[in-house]
Scaffold this active site. Structure first.
Site, PDB file in Angstrom:
ATOM      1  CD  GLU A 266      -5.372   0.819   2.355  1.00  0.00           C
ATOM      2  OE1 GLU A 266      -6.170   0.606   1.420  1.00  0.00           O
ATOM      3  OE2 GLU A 266      -5.103  -0.039   3.213  1.00  0.00           O
TER       4      GLU A 266
ATOM      5  NE  ARG B 142      -3.661  -2.511   0.302  1.00  0.00           N
ATOM      6  CZ  ARG B 142      -3.397  -3.736  -0.174  1.00  0.00           C
ATOM      7  NH1 ARG B 142      -2.299  -3.940  -0.904  1.00  0.00           N
ATOM      8  NH2 ARG B 142      -4.218  -4.731   0.044  1.00  0.00           N
TER       9      ARG B 142
ATOM     10  CB  SER C  53      -9.181  -0.076   3.564  1.00  0.00           C
ATOM     11  OG  SER C  53      -9.838  -1.221   3.076  1.00  0.00           O
TER      12      SER C  53
END
Length: 293
Positions: free
Chosen positions: A280, A160, A209
């Site tokens: 994130e 990520r 998310s």
């Protein structure tokens, strides 16, 4: 090239929050992006890109930056052998559809990522065991000094994460896929979408998310659920009652509400598990997640 002022970013974020940006433009070619980047540099103005706004929190007070939304040839998708060539503004859903039509597999994981290919490269987005690092051949990245192709290693892709920074714009990406019957691709995408709808609040306004999964036996969602945070609300935002690693706009949410929820989630996870959750989502504007005290 038209540059607009005072465009409300709430129109372009999936959570539906965010104030006005100093400047906004919709470039459709490599040359237009480079021109805009030079203009911003001359004015000492920061630059950011909003794709589909699905991984973005923009400050309520507004953003002192030039915000770009790529279109035209920079959103085009075409298959060439086992390569899928996609503009940075191309939606993952469109790219996946073209891949399936061309009998190219390996991008099925992207059905769970409601964003653009440029955003996927930017954060090495992934789901269900796949990510952009696993399929990306190279990406064309623009700066105020020009454009150049970068490999996954040069982009610094990891979980990520990439080494790209604001002021760098992913113009195009080449995805190296593999031959697969379209019906098999369709069946896998159907299965993944069924799993996603069962586990995630796909019918609510969220930004995807919130936190990266920590190096722990529990995922971020399971950890926050164990902390009793499902349904926890601050202002118009709430942690999803369905999946604790999502924040929903429950009505009249502000970005500040989401930030406050993130801080409370980090506090509880640290208090109960000793884990420092890392966000994130991309933050745009004068936004900070306060350090844990």
């Amino acid at each position: 090239m038209k540059i607009e002022e005072g465009v409300e970013l709430a129109r372009f974020t999936t959570l539906g929050t965010g104030g006005p940006t100093r400047a906004f433009a919709r470039p459709e070619s490599e040359g237009e992006v480079e021109e805009l980047l030079r203009w911003a540099r001359e004015g000492s103005l920061a630059v950011a890109v909003v794709g589909l706004g699905s991984n973005l929190l923009a400050a309520d007070e507004g953003v002192d930056a030039l915000v770009l939304k790529l279109g035209g040839e920079l959103a085009a998708v075409e298959a060439d052998g086992d390569l899928l060539r996609v503009g940075g503004g191309g939606a993952n859903a469109v790219a996946l559809h073209r891949a399936r039509a061309a009998g190219l597999g390996g991008f099925e994981f992207a059905c769970a990522i409601p964003g653009t290919v440029g955003g996927g490269v930017w954060m090495n987005a992934g789901a269900y065991g796949g990510d952009f690092a696993g399929v990306l051949e190279r990406a064309l990245v623009a700066t105020a000094d020009g454009s150049g192709w970068l490999t996954p290693a040069e982009l610094g892709l990891s979980y990520r994460h990439s080494e790209l920074r604001h002021g760098q714009v992913v113009l195009r990406a080449e995805l190296r896929l593999r031959p697969r019957p379209p019906e098999e691709i369709k069946a896998e995408v159907r299965e993944l979408n069924t799993r996603r709808k069962a586990a995630q609040p796909t019918n609510r306004r969220t930004f995807g998310s919130v936190f990266k999964n920590p190096d722990h036996e529990l995922t971020a969602g399971r950890m926050l659920e164990a902390c009793g945070l499902k349904g926890h609300r601050i202002g118009g935002a709430q942690i999803s009652p369905k999946h604790a690693n999502f924040i929903e706009n429950a009505g009249g949410a502000r970005t500040a509400d989401a930030i406050a929820l993130m801080q409370e989630a980090r506090r509880r996870a640290h208090e109960q598990y000793g884990v420092d959750l890392r966000h994130e989502v991309e933050l745009l504007g004068d936004l900070q997640i306060p350090a844990l005290g």
